[in-house]
Scaffold this motif. Structure first.
Motif, mmCIF file in Angstrom:
data_model
loop_
_atom_site.group_PDB
_atom_site.id
_atom_site.type_symbol
_atom_site.label_atom_id
_atom_site.label_comp_id
_atom_site.label_asym_id
_atom_site.label_seq_id
_atom_site.Cartn_x
_atom_site.Cartn_y
_atom_site.Cartn_z
ATOM 1 N N GLY A 1 42.747 1.115 15.374
ATOM 2 C CA GLY A 1 44.125 0.980 14.921
ATOM 3 C C GLY A 1 45.084 1.981 15.526
ATOM 4 O O GLY A 1 46.286 1.919 15.302
ATOM 5 N N TYR B 1 35.758 4.070 13.044
ATOM 6 C CA TYR B 1 35.935 2.967 13.996
ATOM 7 C C TYR B 1 37.283 2.280 13.789
ATOM 8 O O TYR B 1 38.002 2.013 14.752
ATOM 9 N N TRP B 2 37.637 1.997 12.537
ATOM 10 C CA TRP B 2 38.902 1.315 12.263
ATOM 11 C C TRP B 2 40.093 2.201 12.605
ATOM 12 O O TRP B 2 41.117 1.713 13.075
#
Length: 56
Positions: A43, A38-39
């Motif tokens: 990002g 997810y990050w």
């Protein structure tokens, strides 16, 4: 967290792939890898492409 989606994934493993997902024996690793993905998506490090062929 996201239990309805997990049920869909588990059903896919059971009925289509005929295997057991790694979430069962390693739930903490599975959750940690979800957050990492997810990050990376948020990002911009990883691209989301649902039409891409699997590398497996």
């Amino acid at each position: 967290m996201a239990l309805p989606q997990r049920r869909i994934v588990w059903a896919g493993h059971a009925f289509f792939e005929r295997n057991k997902p790694a979430t069962f024996p390693y739930p903490a690793w599975s959750l940690a890898s979800d957050f990492i993905l997810y990050w990376q998506l948020l990002g911009g490090k990883e691209r989301f492409n649902p039409k891409a062929k699997s590398r497996v």
